[in-house]
Motif scaffolding. Sequence first.
Motif, PDB file in Angstrom:
ATOM      1  N   VAL A   6     -35.334  19.290  20.553  1.00  0.00           N
ATOM      2  CA  VAL A   6     -36.550  18.771  20.575  1.00  0.00           C
ATOM      3  C   VAL A   6     -36.660  17.653  21.555  1.00  0.00           C
ATOM      4  N   TYR A  19     -36.592  17.813  13.002  1.00  0.00           N
ATOM      5  CA  TYR A  19     -35.984  19.188  12.892  1.00  0.00           C
ATOM      6  C   TYR A  19     -36.582  20.023  12.034  1.00  0.00           C
ATOM      7  N   GLY A  55     -40.560  21.125  20.649  1.00  0.00           N
ATOM      8  CA  GLY A  55     -39.173  21.617  20.239  1.00  0.00           C
ATOM      9  C   GLY A  55     -39.285  23.231  20.589  1.00  0.00           C
TER      10      GLY A  55
END
Length: 122
Positions: free
Chosen positions: A49, A104, A34
Amino acid sequence: VQLQASGGGLVQAGGSLRLSCAASGRTFRRYDMGWFRQAPGKEREFVAVISWSGGTTYYGDSVKGRFTISRDNAKNAVSMQMNSLKPEDTAVYYCAATFTSGSYSVDQYDYWGQGTLVTVSS
């Protein structure tokens, strides 16, 4: 895994930069990779990512359509092409590695590079 980010610099609004992240270690291809960024006084923010295979990518809403993440497992490298840069893209950009698919969240990343500064002038 050790990560080394590079490619930051000063660019005018509307311009482009390409960030690179070199990884050491034979397990690189097992990790999702990421990019995050952190502007002064702000929290670290998810940018993009890419899955371990390179087959799946996700982007933060603020960069969709402008940034493209890619990886080359043979070279232990991940890159991010940044186009149509805006002053609000100014931040330190970090590459990071995670075993968690499509994550995330900063907290789910296990390894971090040292960061590279991107400055976009108006």
